[in-house]
Design a protein around this motif. Sequence first.
Motif, PDB file in Angstrom:
ATOM      1  N   ALA A 160       0.850  -1.200   0.000  1.00 54.14           N
ATOM      2  CA  ALA A 160       0.000   0.000   0.000  1.00 54.14           C
ATOM      3  C   ALA A 160       0.885   1.249   0.000  1.00 54.14           C
ATOM      4  CB  ALA A 160      -0.895  -0.011   1.233  1.00 54.14           C
ATOM      5  N   THR A 161       0.337   2.365  -0.468  1.00 60.63           N
ATOM      6  CA  THR A 161       1.089   3.623  -0.433  1.00 60.63           C
ATOM      7  C   THR A 161       1.003   4.221   0.978  1.00 60.63           C
ATOM      8  OG1 THR A 161      -0.837   4.953  -0.986  1.00 60.63           O
ATOM      9  CG2 THR A 161       0.469   4.102  -2.838  1.00 60.63           C
ATOM     10  N   ARG A 162       1.877   5.170   1.242  1.00 63.23           N
ATOM     11  CA  ARG A 162       1.840   5.845   2.554  1.00 63.23           C
ATOM     12  C   ARG A 162       0.483   6.489   2.777  1.00 63.23           C
ATOM     13  NH1 ARG A 162       6.778   9.891   3.151  1.00 63.23           N
ATOM     14  NH2 ARG A 162       6.186   9.934   5.356  1.00 63.23           N
ATOM     15  N   ALA A 163      -0.046   7.103   1.710  1.00 61.65           N
ATOM     16  CA  ALA A 163      -1.327   7.807   1.840  1.00 61.65           C
ATOM     17  C   ALA A 163      -2.449   6.818   2.176  1.00 61.65           C
ATOM     18  CB  ALA A 163      -1.640   8.556   0.551  1.00 61.65           C
ATOM     19  N   GLN A 164      -2.439   5.669   1.521  1.00 60.25           N
ATOM     20  CA  GLN A 164      -3.474   4.655   1.797  1.00 60.25           C
ATOM     21  C   GLN A 164      -3.382   4.186   3.246  1.00 60.25           C
ATOM     22  OE1 GLN A 164      -2.247   1.891  -1.246  1.00 60.25           O
ATOM     23  NE2 GLN A 164      -3.989   2.355  -2.567  1.00 60.25           N
ATOM     24  N   ARG A 165      -2.140   3.968   3.702  1.00 58.81           N
ATOM     25  CA  ARG A 165      -1.961   3.479   5.062  1.00 58.81           C
ATOM     26  C   ARG A 165      -2.403   4.524   6.090  1.00 58.81           C
ATOM     27  NH1 ARG A 165       2.897   1.687   3.834  1.00 58.81           N
ATOM     28  NH2 ARG A 165       2.692  -0.489   3.305  1.00 58.81           N
ATOM     29  N   CYS A 166      -1.960   5.752   5.860  1.00 57.85           N
ATOM     30  CA  CYS A 166      -2.293   6.793   6.845  1.00 57.85           C
ATOM     31  C   CYS A 166      -3.796   7.048   6.876  1.00 57.85           C
ATOM     32  CB  CYS A 166      -1.484   8.057   6.566  1.00 57.85           C
ATOM     33  SG  CYS A 166       0.272   7.802   6.945  1.00 57.85           S
ATOM     34  N   ALA A 167      -4.464   6.871   5.717  1.00 59.13           N
ATOM     35  CA  ALA A 167      -5.921   7.066   5.677  1.00 59.13           C
ATOM     36  C   ALA A 167      -6.634   6.009   6.528  1.00 59.13           C
ATOM     37  CB  ALA A 167      -6.414   7.007   4.230  1.00 59.13           C
ATOM     38  N   ALA A 168      -6.018   4.839   6.683  1.00 58.91           N
ATOM     39  CA  ALA A 168      -6.642   3.750   7.446  1.00 58.91           C
ATOM     40  C   ALA A 168      -6.291   3.817   8.933  1.00 58.91           C
ATOM     41  CB  ALA A 168      -6.194   2.404   6.876  1.00 58.91           C
TER      42      ALA A 168
END
Length: 197
Positions: A160-168
Amino acid sequence: MLRVGLTGGIGSGKSAVARRLADHGALIIDADRIAREVVEPGTSGLEEIVAEFGTEVLTDDGRLDRPRLGEIVFSDSARLAKLNAIVHPRVGKRTEELMARASADAVVVYDVPLLVENDLGGLYDVVVVVDVGEEEQVARVVRDRGMPEDQVRARIRAQATRAQRCAAADIVIDNSGTPEELDAKVAEVWEQLRKRA
Ligand code: ADP
């Protein structure tokens, strides 16, 4: 009991955070480690795998040859399902055994590398993401694990991208600083988790 899902990309510092949380008193459940334990030599798990896949999935010293098994199952979803039917219940049972030791107000931290990729956030009360920039991830993994740089970058691209992870995430731990700075951040997060537990 508070169930915490801990995740982050390769080399983000997930294990470093898990160790610090364990020092504070969290019960750490490491699914990858449990998945290895339930197929060690002498286990019924390994016996069933050999019954299903043959001795060709064993190394010369009688351990599970994971790369070989991986070659077989990743091109064949029916065989992957058979493998999972052997491994998953055993991981579940072992996890339950570990959890049975936890007290009612325990903080149980599940170390789940692919939490975001497999959309598992719903299983936890709190999702904690360990975050660092790609250059930092690459530098640390090359330095400490001796993995070639292009392999680390390929792994990062497959995750996953950093953005995807941080969104979760409910909580993001920025691990771009020193190990001492990480100590302080984890201590703060521990306080938050204790309060919620
Ligand atoms: P992960 O479990 O997410 O793959 P690790 O916790 O193993 O990552 O961390 C990757 C490497 O970087 C390890 O060798 C670890 O000791 C090191 N490391 C972790 N955090 C820091 C930090 N803040 N500064 C320097 N090195 C770190």
